[in-house]
Design a protein around this motif. Structure first.
Motif, PDB file in Angstrom:
ATOM      1  N   ILE A  28       4.617   9.998  10.504  1.00  0.00           N
ATOM      2  CA  ILE A  28       3.560  10.547   9.661  1.00  0.00           C
ATOM      3  C   ILE A  28       4.015  11.896   9.095  1.00  0.00           C
ATOM      4  O   ILE A  28       3.793  12.184   7.919  1.00  0.00           O
ATOM      5  N   ALA A  29       4.683  12.695   9.905  1.00  0.00           N
ATOM      6  CA  ALA A  29       5.181  13.996   9.430  1.00  0.00           C
ATOM      7  C   ALA A  29       6.173  13.817   8.287  1.00  0.00           C
ATOM      8  O   ALA A  29       6.151  14.583   7.311  1.00  0.00           O
ATOM      9  N   ASP A  30       7.037  12.802   8.357  1.00  0.00           N
ATOM     10  CA  ASP A  30       7.999  12.552   7.282  1.00  0.00           C
ATOM     11  C   ASP A  30       7.295  12.141   5.993  1.00  0.00           C
ATOM     12  O   ASP A  30       7.683  12.560   4.903  1.00  0.00           O
ATOM     13  N   GLU A  72       7.471  14.143   2.536  1.00  0.00           N
ATOM     14  CA  GLU A  72       7.976  13.475   1.339  1.00  0.00           C
ATOM     15  C   GLU A  72       7.014  13.610   0.158  1.00  0.00           C
ATOM     16  O   GLU A  72       7.432  13.775  -0.980  1.00  0.00           O
ATOM     17  N   TYR A  73       5.714  13.555   0.436  1.00  0.00           N
ATOM     18  CA  TYR A  73       4.720  13.612  -0.633  1.00  0.00           C
ATOM     19  C   TYR A  73       4.077  14.998  -0.797  1.00  0.00           C
ATOM     20  O   TYR A  73       3.129  15.152  -1.556  1.00  0.00           O
ATOM     21  N   VAL A 114      -4.231  15.882   5.835  1.00  0.00           N
ATOM     22  CA  VAL A 114      -4.687  14.508   5.622  1.00  0.00           C
ATOM     23  C   VAL A 114      -6.182  14.500   5.891  1.00  0.00           C
ATOM     24  O   VAL A 114      -6.622  14.896   6.972  1.00  0.00           O
ATOM     25  N   ASP A 115      -6.965  14.080   4.908  1.00  0.00           N
ATOM     26  CA  ASP A 115      -8.425  14.059   5.075  1.00  0.00           C
ATOM     27  C   ASP A 115      -8.861  12.995   6.077  1.00  0.00           C
ATOM     28  O   ASP A 115      -9.701  13.243   6.931  1.00  0.00           O
ATOM     29  N   PHE A 116      -8.300  11.779   5.952  1.00  0.00           N
ATOM     30  CA  PHE A 116      -8.684  10.693   6.851  1.00  0.00           C
ATOM     31  C   PHE A 116      -7.476   9.803   7.088  1.00  0.00           C
ATOM     32  O   PHE A 116      -6.813   9.378   6.145  1.00  0.00           O
ATOM     33  N   LEU A 117      -7.204   9.520   8.353  1.00  0.00           N
ATOM     34  CA  LEU A 117      -6.073   8.680   8.742  1.00  0.00           C
ATOM     35  C   LEU A 117      -6.596   7.519   9.572  1.00  0.00           C
ATOM     36  O   LEU A 117      -7.267   7.731  10.582  1.00  0.00           O
ATOM     37  N   LYS A 118      -6.293   6.292   9.160  1.00  0.00           N
ATOM     38  CA  LYS A 118      -6.677   5.106   9.925  1.00  0.00           C
ATOM     39  C   LYS A 118      -5.419   4.553  10.574  1.00  0.00           C
ATOM     40  O   LYS A 118      -4.421   4.306   9.897  1.00  0.00           O
ATOM     41  N   ILE A 119      -5.475   4.379  11.883  1.00  0.00           N
ATOM     42  CA  ILE A 119      -4.321   3.884  12.635  1.00  0.00           C
ATOM     43  C   ILE A 119      -4.713   2.609  13.365  1.00  0.00           C
ATOM     44  O   ILE A 119      -5.589   2.615  14.221  1.00  0.00           O
TER      45      ILE A 119
END
Length: 120
Positions: free
Chosen positions: A41-43, A47-48, A53-58
């Motif tokens: 996720i850090a990469d 990269e972008y 991150v407002d919302f992360l779905k895992i």
């Protein structure tokens, strides 16, 4: 997504519920050719050019243990809210351990296998 960048092998077999089409990935062993490369996720954030991150779905079918094994300190403090499906006690323990080691705190609610976390 994984905890760091390395090669993965795709295994197409009866996995978890035994239905056709279920797939899992694992780290390649010495001498084995990778089917794809894992990234963190850090990469992706780097990269972008993302600072948060407002919302992360895992929902990574058991790979939560690997995701929270290392490298989470680089991205977890920058996630404002997260929904994560945890598979088993070990995954829950890894997440809780990671949450206790980052410099931000989260509120959490749980429904079945899914935990919803929001930064305080």
């Amino acid at each position: 997504m994984w905890s760091h960048h390395f090669g993965l092998k795709v295994e197409r077999e009866n996995y978890r519920d035994g239905r056709e089409g279920t797939t899992r990935v694992r780290a390649v062993t010495d001498g084995e050719e990778a089917d794809l490369q894992a990234t963190s996720i850090a990469d992706v954030m780097q990269e972008y050019g993302l600072h948060s991150v407002d919302f992360l779905k895992i929902d990574i079918e058991g790979a939560e243990v690997a995701l929270f094994d290392q490298g989470y300190e680089r991205w977890l403090p920058h996630v404002k809210a997260m929904a994560i499906e945890l598979h088993g006690d070990e995954a829950e323990d890894k997440l809780n351990g990671a949450l206790s080691e980052v410099p931000v705190s989260f509120r959490s609610a749980k429904h079945g296998e899914t935990s919803l976390l929001t930064q305080n």
